[in-house]
Design an enzyme around this catalytic site. Structure first.
Site, PDB file in Angstrom:
ATOM      1  N   ASP A 187       0.898  -1.153   0.000  1.00  0.00           N
ATOM      2  CA  ASP A 187       0.000   0.000   0.000  1.00  0.00           C
ATOM      3  C   ASP A 187       0.933   1.198   0.000  1.00  0.00           C
ATOM      4  O   ASP A 187       1.584   1.487   1.019  1.00  0.00           O
ATOM      5  CB  ASP A 187      -0.869  -0.012   1.265  1.00  0.00           C
ATOM      6  CG  ASP A 187      -1.817   1.177   1.312  1.00  0.00           C
ATOM      7  OD1 ASP A 187      -1.403   2.279   0.893  1.00  0.00           O
ATOM      8  OD2 ASP A 187      -2.953   1.023   1.774  1.00  0.00           O
ATOM      9  N   HIS A 188       1.038   1.889  -1.123  1.00  0.00           N
ATOM     10  CA  HIS A 188       2.134   2.864  -1.242  1.00  0.00           C
ATOM     11  C   HIS A 188       2.024   4.012  -0.235  1.00  0.00           C
ATOM     12  O   HIS A 188       3.005   4.669   0.068  1.00  0.00           O
ATOM     13  CB  HIS A 188       2.276   3.368  -2.681  1.00  0.00           C
ATOM     14  CG  HIS A 188       1.277   4.393  -3.108  1.00  0.00           C
ATOM     15  ND1 HIS A 188       0.004   4.071  -3.506  1.00  0.00           N
ATOM     16  CD2 HIS A 188       1.358   5.739  -3.200  1.00  0.00           C
ATOM     17  CE1 HIS A 188      -0.641   5.181  -3.819  1.00  0.00           C
ATOM     18  NE2 HIS A 188       0.149   6.203  -3.654  1.00  0.00           N
ATOM     19  N   HIS A 250      -5.782   2.783   1.503  1.00  0.00           N
ATOM     20  CA  HIS A 250      -5.010   3.945   1.972  1.00  0.00           C
ATOM     21  C   HIS A 250      -5.653   4.613   3.202  1.00  0.00           C
ATOM     22  O   HIS A 250      -4.985   4.901   4.187  1.00  0.00           O
ATOM     23  CB  HIS A 250      -4.868   4.987   0.869  1.00  0.00           C
ATOM     24  CG  HIS A 250      -4.352   4.433  -0.425  1.00  0.00           C
ATOM     25  ND1 HIS A 250      -3.398   3.458  -0.485  1.00  0.00           N
ATOM     26  CD2 HIS A 250      -4.653   4.722  -1.717  1.00  0.00           C
ATOM     27  CE1 HIS A 250      -3.126   3.182  -1.752  1.00  0.00           C
ATOM     28  NE2 HIS A 250      -3.882   3.929  -2.521  1.00  0.00           N
TER      29      HIS A 250
HETATM   30  C1  BG6 Z   1      -4.022   4.803  -6.062  1.00  0.00           C
HETATM   31  C2  BG6 Z   1      -5.415   4.869  -6.630  1.00  0.00           C
HETATM   32  O1  BG6 Z   1      -3.893   3.710  -5.209  1.00  0.00           O
HETATM   33  O2  BG6 Z   1      -3.752   5.991  -5.342  1.00  0.00           O
HETATM   34  C3  BG6 Z   1      -5.579   6.106  -7.509  1.00  0.00           C
HETATM   35  O3  BG6 Z   1      -5.672   3.712  -7.400  1.00  0.00           O
HETATM   36  C4  BG6 Z   1      -5.179   7.351  -6.756  1.00  0.00           C
HETATM   37  O4  BG6 Z   1      -6.922   6.213  -7.976  1.00  0.00           O
HETATM   38  C5  BG6 Z   1      -3.802   7.165  -6.123  1.00  0.00           C
HETATM   39  O5  BG6 Z   1      -5.157   8.425  -7.680  1.00  0.00           O
HETATM   40  C6  BG6 Z   1      -3.463   8.335  -5.228  1.00  0.00           C
HETATM   41  O6  BG6 Z   1      -2.128   8.223  -4.814  1.00  0.00           O
HETATM   42  P1  BG6 Z   1      -1.294   9.509  -4.393  1.00  0.00           P
HETATM   43  O7  BG6 Z   1       0.009   8.960  -3.907  1.00  0.00           O
HETATM   44  O8  BG6 Z   1      -1.189  10.366  -5.626  1.00  0.00           O
HETATM   45  O9  BG6 Z   1      -2.094  10.191  -3.330  1.00  0.00           O
END
Ligand code: BG6
Length: 506
Positions: A187-188, A250
């Site tokens: 989960d980044h 997230h």
């Molecule tokens: C991803 C989603 O996991 O996270 C996307 O699939 C979303 O829809 C993105 O835009 C948002 O990531 P960040 O790091 O730009 O907030």
């Protein structure tokens, strides 16, 4: 807080399934390249992109270099080390369904083993469409290489399943093929600097913990707003929607970090146990009362920062009558001693007014108010705001006396800003997570029970929404803060959503 503390990973071969795809181009190779430039890559390493597209090694390297040029925090080849890095990259054309072809993977590892004179760790990164994961994992599971529990790991991207049942099935499949310790569910958000700092703020300071509970905190909010629409991901998004795409993973991860009990140490399982406890304590929203606790929205056509944009239903690969939500807001309660009665409001959406991810901890009012009534015209309760992105700061709002002969109070902010406090560049989330995976630190990755517990939390809302298709979609305009019902959700409790005012910079 990645606990690697400058440790270099052992010799590693990284295989990236979906090697020619977008994620590798935008995130993974740029991250590996930055790790290399910062001296974190192993002394001996190799990266092999795997895909169906035809590429020579050289063409593949050029393709990846373009990705670095376009998307990396360090564009191009600032230190002249690209050639050295690129030499370690190869490309394997492989059809995921062809079991025989997987022997090429073992052969490549053997080749490096002979060359380096050491048995390398092997990392499989599955950056592929979710429907390909079971097939690839099964084929990999058949390789002798993967029976090596200490040296082989598999990283699985989100979405992890489509619902509780499919996530459970995928867990069953993966844990039948690999040890749980070998499986890194990514989960980044957990790799973001500001997200990792939540634990430092809470548990490296004696100040906050005593007041971090229902006795002092009135409510908590998490806003994750994006200024982009679904872009060219309509096909994926039609199977997903905001709840599955953002809340299940997230946002619930952020919530667990704010709400978890203090860990005894930073071991992966200790942290993950504490997080799972929070997910298990979230009050189940029944299908019947989902409408009281959750609001959905979908964007109409309109204007976004001066540019005309399409309605969600007009996007490519989207059903013109799609019931899929591009916005979701939910009120959660956590049924435990610490949080009983404290609402946690979360919201997320596409094409909202501002790009921002913030967590707001709103404290209760003081129990007694000794000041004359006129002193308090702009009196506000204390508030701690953790700004995850794009601003990276933590603000504590408190009351101060306005200078002058009369006793007038007004709120002021004490601000910790990353950019002002530190000169070091911030590593990208994928850098931190790839390094952790190479080192074998799973703290910032999700365990099987965590993923399933998060699905359990949102399943009743998904089911309620599927049973009652929306009648008012599209119900919010681009460049707004979402549907009116989301305002009502929080206003009913006498609260309102917080947005972050810009920092006053001289
Ligand atoms: C991803 C989603 O996991 O996270 C996307 O699939 C979303 O829809 C993105 O835009 C948002 O990531 P960040 O790091 O730009 O907030």
């Amino acid at each position: 807080m990645s606990t690697n503390n400058h440790k270099k990973p052992p010799a590693t071969v990284v295989f990236i399934f979906g090697g020619s795809g977008d994620l590798n181009n935008r995130k993974l190779t740029p991250a590996l390249h930055n790790l290399f430039l910062d001296g974190y890559m192993p002394e001996k390493f190799a990266i092999a992109g795997i895909g169906r597209t035809e590429f020579s090694d050289e063409k593949f390297r050029q393709h990846l270099f373009q990705g670095i040029q376009d998307f990396s925090r360090r564009k191009g080849d600032p230190t002249g080390q690209w050639a050295e890095f690129a030499q370690q990259i190869t490309y394997l054309k492989l059809d995921a369904g062809d079991a025989e072809a997987y022997s090429a993977i073992t052969d490549l590892v053997k080749k490096y083993e002979a060359e380096w004179n050491i048995h390398p760790n092997v990392l499989f990164y599955l950056a592929v469409a979710p429907q390909l994961v079971p097939e690839i994992a099964t084929k990999l599971g058949g390789l002798n290489l993967c029976k090596d529990k200490n040296c082989t790991r598999i990283i699985v991207e989100k979405p992890f399943g489509h619902d509780l049942e499919s996530a459970h099935a995928l867990n069953q499949l993966l844990t039948g093929l690999f040890n749980e310790d070998q499986i890194y569910r990514i989960d980044h958000y957990l790799g973001k600097e500001t997200v990792q700092n939540i634990l430092a703020l809470r548990f490296a300071n004696a100040l906050f913990e005593p007041i971090w509970n229902r006795n002092y905190i009135d409510h908590i909010q998490i806003t994750n707003a994006e200024t982009v629409g679904v872009e060219d991901r309509g096909g994926y998004y039609e199977q997903s929607g905001a709840l599955r795409d953002m809340v299940q993973n997230h946002i619930l991860q952020l919530l667990t970090m704010v709400a978890m009990e203090a860990p005894v140490n930073f071991e992966a399982n200790e942290i993950r146990n504490k997080k799972v406890d929070v997910l298990n304590a979230i009050r189940k929203i029944t299908r019947l009362d989902a409408h009281e606790y959750a609001v959905r929205g979908q964007y109409s056509e309109g204007w976004m920062k001066g540019k005309q944009v399409k309605a969600y239903r007009q996007e490519k690969n989207v059903n013109p009558e799609s019931p899929i939500e591009t916005f979701a807001a939910v009120k959660f309660y956590i049924d435990n001693w610490r949080w009983q009665g404290v609402p946690f409001y979360v919201r997320t959406g596409k094409y909202l007014h501002e790009k921002t991810t913030i967590i707001t901890i709103q404290f209760k009012q003081p129990p007694h108010y000794a000041f004359p009534i006129e002193a308090a015209e702009s009196w506000r309760p204390n508030r701690l705001t953790i700004s995850i992105q794009p601003e990276m700061d933590i603000r504590l709002r408190f009351q101060a006396k306005r200078p002058g002969q009369s006793m007038t109070l007004n709120p002021v902010d004490m601000i910790f800003s990353y950019n002002d406090a530190y000169n070091e560049p911030q590593p990208e989330a994928y850098e931190t997570l790839l390094l952790d995976a190479m080192i074998g630190n799973a703290t910032q990755f999700m365990r099987s029970d965590q993923v399933e517990a998060a699905w359990k939390v949102i399943m009743p809302i998904i089911e309620a929404w599927e049973l009652r298709p929306p009648v008012d979609f599209p119900n919010y305009s681009p460049d707004s803060w979402g549907p009116e019902d989301a305002e009502a959700l929080i206003a009913r409790d006498g609260n309102n959503w917080v947005v972050l005012p810009p920092l006053n910079k001289d």
